[in-house]
Design a protein around this motif. Sequence first.
Motif, PDB file in Angstrom:
ATOM      1  N   VAL A  19      35.107   8.957 -39.731  1.00  0.00           N
ATOM      2  CA  VAL A  19      33.670   8.701 -39.871  1.00  0.00           C
ATOM      3  C   VAL A  19      33.251   7.610 -38.879  1.00  0.00           C
ATOM      4  CG1 VAL A  19      31.925   7.720 -41.425  1.00  0.00           C
ATOM      5  CG2 VAL A  19      33.501   9.466 -42.262  1.00  0.00           C
ATOM      6  N   SER A  20      34.040   6.551 -38.781  1.00  0.00           N
ATOM      7  CA  SER A  20      33.728   5.457 -37.860  1.00  0.00           C
ATOM      8  C   SER A  20      33.778   5.928 -36.409  1.00  0.00           C
ATOM      9  CB  SER A  20      34.708   4.304 -38.080  1.00  0.00           C
ATOM     10  OG  SER A  20      34.393   3.211 -37.280  1.00  0.00           O
ATOM     11  N   SER A  23      30.631   8.282 -35.886  1.00  0.00           N
ATOM     12  CA  SER A  23      29.374   7.518 -35.865  1.00  0.00           C
ATOM     13  C   SER A  23      29.341   6.555 -34.686  1.00  0.00           C
ATOM     14  CB  SER A  23      29.164   6.774 -37.186  1.00  0.00           C
ATOM     15  OG  SER A  23      30.220   5.860 -37.447  1.00  0.00           O
ATOM     16  N   ALA A  26      28.457   8.606 -31.665  1.00  0.00           N
ATOM     17  CA  ALA A  26      27.023   8.934 -31.707  1.00  0.00           C
ATOM     18  C   ALA A  26      26.188   7.725 -31.297  1.00  0.00           C
ATOM     19  CB  ALA A  26      26.630   9.416 -33.103  1.00  0.00           C
ATOM     20  N   LEU A  27      26.548   6.544 -31.774  1.00  0.00           N
ATOM     21  CA  LEU A  27      25.812   5.336 -31.399  1.00  0.00           C
ATOM     22  C   LEU A  27      25.969   5.041 -29.909  1.00  0.00           C
ATOM     23  CD1 LEU A  27      26.601   3.062 -34.470  1.00  0.00           C
ATOM     24  CD2 LEU A  27      24.385   4.048 -33.854  1.00  0.00           C
ATOM     25  N   GLN A  32      20.855  10.273 -32.450  1.00  0.00           N
ATOM     26  CA  GLN A  32      20.410  10.066 -33.826  1.00  0.00           C
ATOM     27  C   GLN A  32      20.867   8.718 -34.383  1.00  0.00           C
ATOM     28  OE1 GLN A  32      18.330  12.155 -35.327  1.00  0.00           O
ATOM     29  NE2 GLN A  32      18.381  13.575 -33.616  1.00  0.00           N
ATOM     30  N   SER A  33      20.600   7.665 -33.634  1.00  0.00           N
ATOM     31  CA  SER A  33      21.056   6.329 -34.020  1.00  0.00           C
ATOM     32  C   SER A  33      20.598   5.941 -35.412  1.00  0.00           C
ATOM     33  CB  SER A  33      20.581   5.289 -33.003  1.00  0.00           C
ATOM     34  OG  SER A  33      21.178   5.540 -31.756  1.00  0.00           O
ATOM     35  N   TRP A  35      20.441   7.744 -38.022  1.00  0.00           N
ATOM     36  CA  TRP A  35      21.341   8.320 -39.007  1.00  0.00           C
ATOM     37  C   TRP A  35      22.646   7.551 -39.090  1.00  0.00           C
ATOM     38  CZ3 TRP A  35      21.575  14.291 -37.860  1.00  0.00           C
ATOM     39  CH2 TRP A  35      20.347  14.873 -38.173  1.00  0.00           C
ATOM     40  N   PHE A  36      23.120   7.090 -37.943  1.00  0.00           N
ATOM     41  CA  PHE A  36      24.486   6.596 -37.873  1.00  0.00           C
ATOM     42  C   PHE A  36      24.646   5.077 -37.968  1.00  0.00           C
ATOM     43  CE2 PHE A  36      24.818  10.756 -35.731  1.00  0.00           C
ATOM     44  CZ  PHE A  36      25.813  11.310 -36.515  1.00  0.00           C
ATOM     45  N   HIS A  37      23.624   4.311 -37.665  1.00  0.00           N
ATOM     46  CA  HIS A  37      23.788   2.854 -37.557  1.00  0.00           C
ATOM     47  C   HIS A  37      24.279   2.225 -38.857  1.00  0.00           C
ATOM     48  CE1 HIS A  37      22.560  -1.392 -37.196  1.00  0.00           C
ATOM     49  NE2 HIS A  37      23.082  -1.221 -35.997  1.00  0.00           N
ATOM     50  N   MET A  39      25.409   3.653 -41.580  1.00  0.00           N
ATOM     51  CA  MET A  39      26.653   4.291 -42.023  1.00  0.00           C
ATOM     52  C   MET A  39      27.841   3.695 -41.275  1.00  0.00           C
ATOM     53  SD  MET A  39      27.937   8.275 -41.733  1.00  0.00           S
ATOM     54  CE  MET A  39      27.130   8.467 -40.193  1.00  0.00           C
ATOM     55  N   HIS A  40      27.709   3.530 -39.971  1.00  0.00           N
ATOM     56  CA  HIS A  40      28.803   3.003 -39.164  1.00  0.00           C
ATOM     57  C   HIS A  40      29.173   1.587 -39.598  1.00  0.00           C
ATOM     58  CE1 HIS A  40      31.406   2.673 -35.652  1.00  0.00           C
ATOM     59  NE2 HIS A  40      30.862   1.479 -35.432  1.00  0.00           N
TER      60      HIS A  40
END
Length: 178
Positions: A19-20, A23, A26-27, A32-33, A35-37, A39-40
């Motif tokens: 997951v890390s 994400s 993606a960052l 889609q920052s 969505w991921f910020h 969560m990361h």
Amino acid sequence: MNLVIKKYSTPLITGLFLVSAISGTALFFHWQSGWFHSMHIWLSMVLLLPFFLHLWRNWSQFLLYFRNKSMLAACLLSFVVAGGFMLTSGHRGGNPAMRVFPVLTQAPLTDLAPLLHRSPDALVERLTHSGYTVHDTTDTLDQIAAASGQQASAILLSLLPQQQHDGGAHRHGNRQPS
């Protein structure tokens, strides 16, 4: 407890690492920052718990890695690269408001007024009523402060809207009727 650590630490580390990694990628690519910020950040923090439990359970085997110079070299290289990023990233850190103050105090009242939800003339009136020397709506707070023998940041703070506090009840969600 040892059975739980043995059974779940590695699978949790693997899942949370994936997951890390996803994400973080993606960052990095700005996909889609939004969505991921969060969560990361949060799941990377959660990843630390199974990691430390795994490390604790396998401590003696882990120490064996440090007999090999490649482990020491890898750790040293990692810290040097991390330090290099910290020194050259250009982020000064600290309170961002301290970086905003100079921008606001160097802006003419005509530019500052809309940010404060006032007209430039209303700002001039308020400042002169408060005893500051204002020549024109094109004056900056730095110029007004210099002419008035005051600190520009103090003048800016006096112009900012004041928040209404309800005695701390808002911190606990127990709003009192007004």
